[in-house]
Design an enzyme around this catalytic site. Structure first.
Site, PDB file in Angstrom:
ATOM      1  N   HIS A  60     -29.865 -58.036  19.742  1.00 26.75           N
ATOM      2  CA  HIS A  60     -29.251 -57.066  20.651  1.00 26.75           C
ATOM      3  C   HIS A  60     -28.074 -57.653  21.431  1.00 26.75           C
ATOM      4  O   HIS A  60     -28.094 -58.794  21.870  1.00 26.75           O
ATOM      5  CB  HIS A  60     -30.284 -56.405  21.561  1.00 26.75           C
ATOM      6  CG  HIS A  60     -30.963 -57.274  22.579  1.00 26.75           C
ATOM      7  ND1 HIS A  60     -30.478 -57.428  23.859  1.00 26.75           N
ATOM      8  CD2 HIS A  60     -32.096 -58.003  22.525  1.00 26.75           C
ATOM      9  CE1 HIS A  60     -31.301 -58.213  24.546  1.00 26.75           C
ATOM     10  NE2 HIS A  60     -32.286 -58.580  23.760  1.00 26.75           N
ATOM     11  N   ASP A 162     -30.442 -64.117  26.594  1.00 26.69           N
ATOM     12  CA  ASP A 162     -31.148 -62.937  26.084  1.00 26.69           C
ATOM     13  C   ASP A 162     -30.123 -61.806  25.970  1.00 26.69           C
ATOM     14  O   ASP A 162     -29.792 -61.199  26.989  1.00 26.69           O
ATOM     15  CB  ASP A 162     -32.296 -62.565  27.019  1.00 26.69           C
ATOM     16  CG  ASP A 162     -33.001 -61.263  26.632  1.00 26.69           C
ATOM     17  OD1 ASP A 162     -32.801 -60.800  25.511  1.00 26.69           O
ATOM     18  OD2 ASP A 162     -33.737 -60.722  27.479  1.00 26.69           O
ATOM     19  N   GLU A 193     -31.229 -52.457  23.874  1.00 23.54           N
ATOM     20  CA  GLU A 193     -32.581 -53.025  23.682  1.00 23.54           C
ATOM     21  C   GLU A 193     -33.309 -53.108  24.994  1.00 23.54           C
ATOM     22  O   GLU A 193     -34.507 -52.827  25.088  1.00 23.54           O
ATOM     23  CB  GLU A 193     -32.466 -54.416  23.031  1.00 23.54           C
ATOM     24  CG  GLU A 193     -33.799 -55.016  22.592  1.00 23.54           C
ATOM     25  CD  GLU A 193     -34.521 -55.840  23.650  1.00 23.54           C
ATOM     26  OE1 GLU A 193     -35.655 -56.255  23.399  1.00 23.54           O
ATOM     27  OE2 GLU A 193     -33.963 -56.068  24.755  1.00 23.54           O
ATOM     28  N   GLU A 194     -32.578 -53.509  26.033  1.00 26.57           N
ATOM     29  CA  GLU A 194     -33.219 -53.744  27.332  1.00 26.57           C
ATOM     30  C   GLU A 194     -33.740 -52.457  27.965  1.00 26.57           C
ATOM     31  O   GLU A 194     -34.453 -52.487  28.954  1.00 26.57           O
ATOM     32  CB  GLU A 194     -32.243 -54.452  28.286  1.00 26.57           C
ATOM     33  CG  GLU A 194     -31.796 -55.843  27.822  1.00 26.57           C
ATOM     34  CD  GLU A 194     -32.893 -56.894  27.865  1.00 26.57           C
ATOM     35  OE1 GLU A 194     -34.014 -56.587  28.306  1.00 26.57           O
ATOM     36  OE2 GLU A 194     -32.619 -58.027  27.435  1.00 26.57           O
ATOM     37  N   ASP A 216     -34.516 -62.797  18.671  1.00 25.72           N
ATOM     38  CA  ASP A 216     -34.425 -62.595  20.121  1.00 25.72           C
ATOM     39  C   ASP A 216     -35.042 -63.799  20.823  1.00 25.72           C
ATOM     40  O   ASP A 216     -35.671 -64.639  20.187  1.00 25.72           O
ATOM     41  CB  ASP A 216     -35.164 -61.294  20.498  1.00 25.72           C
ATOM     42  CG  ASP A 216     -34.664 -60.677  21.809  1.00 25.72           C
ATOM     43  OD1 ASP A 216     -34.018 -61.384  22.619  1.00 25.72           O
ATOM     44  OD2 ASP A 216     -34.928 -59.478  22.030  1.00 25.72           O
ATOM     45  N   HIS A 302     -34.359 -63.298  31.743  1.00 24.00           N
ATOM     46  CA  HIS A 302     -33.930 -62.199  32.620  1.00 24.00           C
ATOM     47  C   HIS A 302     -33.425 -62.652  33.980  1.00 24.00           C
ATOM     48  O   HIS A 302     -33.086 -61.824  34.821  1.00 24.00           O
ATOM     49  CB  HIS A 302     -35.021 -61.110  32.781  1.00 24.00           C
ATOM     50  CG  HIS A 302     -35.165 -60.281  31.537  1.00 24.00           C
ATOM     51  ND1 HIS A 302     -35.956 -59.158  31.474  1.00 24.00           N
ATOM     52  CD2 HIS A 302     -34.590 -60.401  30.321  1.00 24.00           C
ATOM     53  CE1 HIS A 302     -35.875 -58.634  30.250  1.00 24.00           C
ATOM     54  NE2 HIS A 302     -35.050 -59.382  29.539  1.00 24.00           N
TER      55      HIS A 302
HETATM   56 CO    CO Z   1     -34.422 -59.011  27.520  1.00 26.11          CO
HETATM   57 ZN    ZN Z   2     -33.893 -59.780  24.383  1.00 29.57          ZN
END
Ligand code: CO
Ligand code: ZN
Length: 331
Positions: A60, A162, A193-194, A216, A302
């Site tokens: 992503h 990420d 994606e998030e 990922d 994150h």
């Molecule tokens: Co993420």
């Molecule tokens: Zn991710």
């Protein structure tokens, strides 16, 4: 690889606003694939033709962000999260909008950290009135972490590992693949994606893959008093067995285990108790798609300062390259 990862992590691209990061990736891959296009939701689809089954590889493009919900009369911005941002790591952090407007997060008076709710947080972009702020930002605009990429020696530190590290693994693999492939490989750089694995869902439906692998980041259990998890930084990429979005397909993960063993690629077995990946939504398209995940161990997922290991990234490329060269067959 360092230069590529630095460029990818620097590009602006919160969920729903992937234009800039998509352009950066398209520029990187377009000369190495047979075709490259953007679909309705904004996924970038790069095709390497071949006979045989069709492998879909997804990573992503989107990153986390904060969306402006309100501008007050003194020019402070109220915000809502775009993706899994947690409030307590935001205080004092810098954020930047696509037009370069920067600011820092702080909070109203609280007595204890646990009182730090979203409603207490604001973004200060250095304006003293609503009118002044309105010249720079609008309700609905999205800011992302403002953090520089650093080489720590054996490890890289930065925002949006990420999943820009996953995008980097795909880009690098695309460049290394030989001219002739024993299967068709479709690389998909997904959107949103998030926000719930959204782009992968429509791309998975449209492309009708024979099988799919998402690349990922995953969490690790090797920091002080961390969660109990059998994945560490620096012990190789992880082959996922389960997360909250899927149980990976037995055959797809077995080929990853066996290719890793055959090629002497150190790898780890991953069970992630919370969190999902694009593979979770691809597996549920049409009549079902056998799906697996190749994970890059990552600390502090994150947060604005995520850490990955160079060796893990390199070995993820090695394993993904092998996967593209040896089609998996349902038995
Ligand atoms: Co993420
Ligand atoms: Zn991710």
């Amino acid at each position: 690889m360092e230069k590529l990862l630095k460029e990818l992590t620097a590009a602006y691209g919160p969920a729903g606003h992937e234009e800039e990061i998509r352009e950066v990736i398209e520029e990187q891959v377009k000369d190495y694939v047979d075709s490259c296009y953007t679909d309705t939701l904004g996924n970038l689809i790069a095709v390497r033709e071949g006979a045989g089954p069709r492998l879909m590889v997804a990573a992503h493009m989107d990153e986390l962000g904060l969306m402006v919900t309100h501008v007050d009369e003194n020019g402070f911005l109220r915000i809502a999260r775009v993706g899994g941002v947690v409030p307590h790591i935001l205080v004092g952090q810098r954020f930047v909008f696509s037009n370069g407007t920067a600011g820092t997060i702080n909070h109203e008076k609280i007595d204890e950290l646990k009182e730090l709710e979203w409603s207490k947080l604001y973004l200060d972009i250095g304006c003293s009135s609503r009118e002044e702020a309105a010249e720079k930002v609008n309700v609905g605009d999205v800011a992302v972490y403002d953090q520089e990429f650093k080489n720590l020696g054996q490890r890289y530190l930065g925002k949006s590992m990420d999943d820009r590290v996953g995008c980097a693994v795909l880009v690098e693999t695309i460049k290394r693949l030989p001219r002739q492939l024993p299967q068709e490989v479709i690389f998909v750089f997904t959107v949103q994606e998030e926000l719930g694995l959204r782009g992968a869902r429509t791309a998975g439906y449209a492309l009708e893959p024979s099988y799919a692998v998402a690349v990922d980041v995953t969490r690790v259990g090797d920091t002080p008093e961390s969660l109990v998890m059998d994945v560490s930084l620096g012990k190789g990429p992880a082959v996922k067995i389960k997360d909250s979005s899927l149980i990976t397909h037995h055959g797809v993960r077995e080929i990853m285990f066996s290719l890793a063993e055959k090629n002497g690629v150190e790898y780890q077995r991953e069970v992630l108790e919370r969190g999902g990946t694009d593979a979770g939504s691809i597996q549920l398209t049409r009549e079902g798609v056998p799906s697996g995940v190749l994970s890059i161990p990552c600390r502090y997922v994150h947060t604005p300062s995520e850490i990955v290991d160079k060796g893990d990234v390199e070995n993820a490329v090695n394993l993904l390259e092998q996967l593209c060269l040896y089609p998996w067959k349902e038995v």
